[in-house]
Design an enzyme around this catalytic site. Structure first.
Site, PDB file in Angstrom:
ATOM      1  N   HIS A 140       0.810  -1.387  -0.008  1.00  0.00           N
ATOM      2  CA  HIS A 140       0.017   0.017   0.060  1.00  0.00           C
ATOM      3  C   HIS A 140       1.005   1.136   0.045  1.00  0.00           C
ATOM      4  O   HIS A 140       0.245   2.347  -0.232  1.00  0.00           O
ATOM      5  CB  HIS A 140      -1.105   0.179   1.111  1.00  0.00           C
ATOM      6  N   ASP A 192      -0.011  -7.617   1.314  1.00  0.00           N
ATOM      7  CA  ASP A 192       0.555  -6.280   1.406  1.00  0.00           C
ATOM      8  C   ASP A 192       1.944  -6.122   1.613  1.00  0.00           C
ATOM      9  O   ASP A 192       2.717  -5.589   2.573  1.00  0.00           O
ATOM     10  CB  ASP A 192      -0.246  -5.583   2.792  1.00  0.00           C
ATOM     11  N   GLN A 236       0.908   6.365  11.930  1.00  0.00           N
ATOM     12  CA  GLN A 236       0.776   6.672  10.668  1.00  0.00           C
ATOM     13  C   GLN A 236       2.425   7.237  10.294  1.00  0.00           C
ATOM     14  O   GLN A 236       2.791   7.788  11.002  1.00  0.00           O
ATOM     15  CB  GLN A 236       0.162   8.202  10.467  1.00  0.00           C
ATOM     16  N   GLY A 237       2.830   6.676   9.185  1.00  0.00           N
ATOM     17  CA  GLY A 237       4.240   7.223   8.516  1.00  0.00           C
ATOM     18  C   GLY A 237       4.962   5.828   8.847  1.00  0.00           C
ATOM     19  O   GLY A 237       5.911   5.884   8.156  1.00  0.00           O
ATOM     20  N   ASP A 238       4.637   5.035   9.609  1.00  0.00           N
ATOM     21  CA  ASP A 238       5.480   3.487   9.708  1.00  0.00           C
ATOM     22  C   ASP A 238       5.312   2.330   8.828  1.00  0.00           C
ATOM     23  O   ASP A 238       5.885   1.764   8.821  1.00  0.00           O
ATOM     24  CB  ASP A 238       5.265   3.085  11.166  1.00  0.00           C
ATOM     25  N   SER A 239       4.148   2.868   7.847  1.00  0.00           N
ATOM     26  CA  SER A 239       3.848   1.610   7.073  1.00  0.00           C
ATOM     27  C   SER A 239       5.242   1.307   6.402  1.00  0.00           C
ATOM     28  O   SER A 239       5.859   1.879   5.952  1.00  0.00           O
ATOM     29  CB  SER A 239       2.888   2.115   6.088  1.00  0.00           C
TER      30      SER A 239
END
Length: 261
Positions: A78, A124, A213-216
């Site tokens: 993603h 993913d 948020q931002g660690d994906s």
């Protein structure tokens, strides 16, 4: 079905969502997703030299990743689905995002798992090919034989430059945190769409420590191996809602085809 939020939503989008409806609303699968470590502490690149972040051509960090070979990075699908190699950079050796340390590598190819549709549906995972080979220690992948690394209660390390709270500001520095893997039953209770074939969950029952948020795309590590890539979850560090990670061992053969030996 529990409302979920992918962990790559751009911080400006996250802030807007938080202000209006909170970070529990589903976002379109096409939205950017970026998570960050909540309840973490400073980490050093020398200790985790295989940790990288993905950025735009302007230098804006939007995801994490793991260097698994000199010119190969594993991340979340993603993070890069719909992106072009020309619009993507991989930054290695830079724990302070405001510094100029390390290497900024271009991307020549992006492989996204062919079954990927949305993070919550599984598959993913993605592999980036760099335009140069980086001389570094690499992080080996968990294999199908590494079933012990996925046992509930296993202590893991998560890393990233994401936000330190839902809708908060991104971290300037690389952060790390230690979280235990949960049982499949625990994760299934939190997320009806959870699949033990493609995912693994980690977190404390009371919450407080998580990716965000931002660690994906960033690593979750156990036994010195990459066991997962940060994928999705409801909010960040909420009690009863652990973080969800792509189960790397399930995709080992496909990933090795892309990475090479």
């Amino acid at each position: 079905m529990a409302n979920t939020l992918h962990r790559l939503v751009k911080f400006t989008v996250v802030a807007a969502i938080a202000a209006v409806v909170g970070l529990l609303t589903s976002v379109p699968s096409s939205a950017d997703v970026t998570p960050f470590v909540v309840g973490g502490s400073r980490a050093t690149i020398s200790q985790y030299p295989w940790t990288v972040f993905l950025s735009s051509t302007s230098g804006s960090q939007f995801c994490g990743g793991s260097l698994v070979k000199g010119d190969k990075v594993v991340t979340a699908a993603h993070c890069v689905s719909g992106r072009t190699p020309a619009s993507t950079r991989v930054v290695w050796g830079r724990e302070d995002k405001q510094s100029t340390a390390g290497i900024v590598a271009g991307v020549t190819a992006i492989w996204v798992h062919p079954d990927y549709r949305t993070a919550t549906a599984g598959s993913d995972v993605a592999v980036l090919t760099l335009d140069q080979s980086i001389n570094s220690t690499y992080l080996p992948l968990a294999t199908p034989a590494d079933t012990d690394l996925y046992t509930a209660g296993t202590s893991t390390t998560v890393l990233g430059w994401g936000t330190t709270s839902s809708g908060g500001s991104a971290s300037r520095y690389l952060l790390k945190a230690t979280v235990p893997l949960t049982s499949d039953e625990t994760c299934q209770t939190a997320y009806p769409q959870y699949s033990s074939l493609s995912m693994v969950c980690a977190g404390f029952p009371e919450g407080g420590v998580d990716t965000c948020q931002g660690d994906s795309g960033g690593p979750i590590v156990a036994g010195g191996k990459l066991i997962g890539a940060t994928s999705w979850g409801r909010g960040c560090a909420l009690a009863g809602y652990p973080g969800v990670y792509s189960r790397v061992a399930s995709y080992y053969d496909l990933l090795i085809e892309q990475i090479g030996v």
